[in-house]
Design a protein around this motif. Structure first.
Motif, PDB file in Angstrom:
ATOM      1  N   THR B  45      16.777  -6.648 -34.213  1.00  0.00           N
ATOM      2  CA  THR B  45      16.618  -5.751 -33.372  1.00  0.00           C
ATOM      3  C   THR B  45      16.557  -4.163 -33.909  1.00  0.00           C
ATOM      4  O   THR B  45      15.519  -3.458 -33.359  1.00  0.00           O
ATOM      5  CB  THR B  45      17.568  -5.679 -32.069  1.00  0.00           C
ATOM      6  N   VAL B  53      18.890   1.328 -30.537  1.00  0.00           N
ATOM      7  CA  VAL B  53      18.826   0.077 -29.819  1.00  0.00           C
ATOM      8  C   VAL B  53      19.242   0.252 -28.471  1.00  0.00           C
ATOM      9  O   VAL B  53      20.051   0.358 -27.767  1.00  0.00           O
ATOM     10  CB  VAL B  53      19.786  -1.001 -30.521  1.00  0.00           C
ATOM     11  N   ALA B  57      14.906  -3.454 -25.867  1.00  0.00           N
ATOM     12  CA  ALA B  57      14.591  -3.818 -27.366  1.00  0.00           C
ATOM     13  C   ALA B  57      15.320  -5.168 -27.544  1.00  0.00           C
ATOM     14  O   ALA B  57      14.947  -6.011 -28.298  1.00  0.00           O
ATOM     15  CB  ALA B  57      14.848  -2.774 -28.290  1.00  0.00           C
ATOM     16  N   LEU B  58      16.758  -5.342 -27.336  1.00  0.00           N
ATOM     17  CA  LEU B  58      17.425  -6.191 -27.494  1.00  0.00           C
ATOM     18  C   LEU B  58      17.092  -7.555 -26.974  1.00  0.00           C
ATOM     19  O   LEU B  58      16.884  -8.836 -27.405  1.00  0.00           O
ATOM     20  CB  LEU B  58      18.911  -6.084 -26.995  1.00  0.00           C
ATOM     21  N   THR B  61      14.240  -9.113 -28.691  1.00  0.00           N
ATOM     22  CA  THR B  61      15.034 -10.137 -29.878  1.00  0.00           C
ATOM     23  C   THR B  61      15.351 -11.458 -29.188  1.00  0.00           C
ATOM     24  O   THR B  61      15.253 -12.530 -29.619  1.00  0.00           O
ATOM     25  CB  THR B  61      16.072  -9.560 -30.608  1.00  0.00           C
TER      26      THR B  61
END
Lengths: 118, 217
Positions: B45, B53, B57-58, B61
């Motif tokens: 990430t 972050v 964005a997380l 992942t």
């Protein structure tokens, strides 16, 4: 009669091959878990969900196939490195022998089937 | 090192807690798996998100890493992303996570830290009550009350939670003038237990992690 679930069949086939892929990847030397997962992701046709590899690695370690060591990292948490144990190396050899026999047998079957229906 | 938003950090912890609970149920080494997974997710990430972050964005992942069920191998098709269009995974609620945790090897793993602090304090007081019984038999009553509080707070009994708050509040007021220290201790107990309100009264329909959102990406 229900038709064969192809998705399920390929899933089971790939799952069975994951251990073989892992021990063969580690035959070249120890690897950092993240790199190992990324390399498995690049194996053509294997199609892995990245997170599923870690429980498998943990089970292989518990069963004595793999050994691990932690290395401190300047950029974050400690990194776990995986390596084949001597027992793991022997297992790899046996698994590869079985795999070659299986591939050979399957190829014969496919050729035979192709000739009969060709 | 990248900075994580509060939402992203909460999502990550929620995700890892779900993986840990499921992994334990499978008999796996949950700590080892979660440690590796955390390292993987953080690295991936932070590489893609840059300095900050976010939860979005997380989630990108996590879409590649897999759902907690997939990671723990609970799905019959674990190992592959079963992302058939139109299918959605049920949203996981606090109530569901607690129900799963009750099947865990460690049923008290979700008890908040502040409750453990209160239990430790009650334990010390209880020892005092126990030793005082020969000279003051009424202490047995206080000891019984403490055993009830410890049991109820650990097991998530709501009526004990409310009763405890009521009893602590009474003590705060009653001892305010005569024994300020006792009053202060009871105030601390009241605040600690009250701060664990969501453990006893979780938001039943509040999702902790929206898997449908990930699957739709």
């Amino acid at each position: 009669m229900e038709p064969l679930d192809l998705d399920n069949w390929t899933t089971q086939l790939r799952k069975g091959l994951l251990e073989l892929c892992i021990v063969n990847l580690l035959a070249g030397g120890e690897m950092y878990g993240y790199d190992l997962v990324k390399q498995l992701g690049r194996v053509k046709g294997l199609v892995v969900t990245e997170g599923t590899i870690y429980p498998l690695l943990s089970r292989l370690r518990k069963s004595g196939v793999l050994a691990t060591r932690l290395e401190e990292s300047a950029s974050g948490p400690a990194r776990r490195y995986y390596a084949l144990t001597p027992a793991g190396a022997r297992l790899r050899s046996l698994m590869n022998t079985h795999w070659r026999e299986l591939v050979g047998g399957m190829s014969e079957l496919q050729e035979k089937g192709g000739r009969e229906h060709g | 090192m990248a900075e994580w938003t509060h939402e992203a950090r909460a999502c990550l912890e929620s995700y890892l807690a779900q993986v840990a609970a499921l992994a334990r149920r499978q008999g796996d080494d949950a700590e080892e798996i979660v440690s590796d997974l955390r390292e993987h997710i953080c690295r991936e990430t932070e590489e893609t998100a840059g300095a900050l972050v976010t939860a979005d964005a997380l989630q990108k992942t996590l879409a590649a890493v897999g759902t907690p069920e997939q990671v723990a191998g609970v799905d019959s098709v674990a190992g592959l992303p079963p992302l058939e269009p139109g299918l959605t995974r049920p949203v996981r609620t606090e109530a569901r996570i607690r129900a799963e945790a009750s099947l865990d090897h460690s049923p008290y793993s979700l008890v908040p830290l502040q409750i453990w602090v209160v239990i430790a304090l009650l334990g010390f007081e209880g020892i005092g009550n126990l030793l005082a019984i020969p000279s003051n038999p009424v202490s047995a009553l206080w000891l019984g009350a403490k055993i009830l509080f410890v049991t109820g707070l650990l097991l998530g009994w709501r009526w004990v939670f409310i009763f405890f708050l009521f009893e602590a509040a009474i003590h705060v007021v009653f001892f305010f003038a005569a024994a300020p220290v006792v009053s202060l201790i009871n105030l601390a107990l009241f605040v600690l237990v009250a701060s664990a309100f969501r453990f006893y009264f979780p938001k039943r329909d509040a999702p902790t992690f929206d898997w449908a959102r990930i699957r739709d990406k």
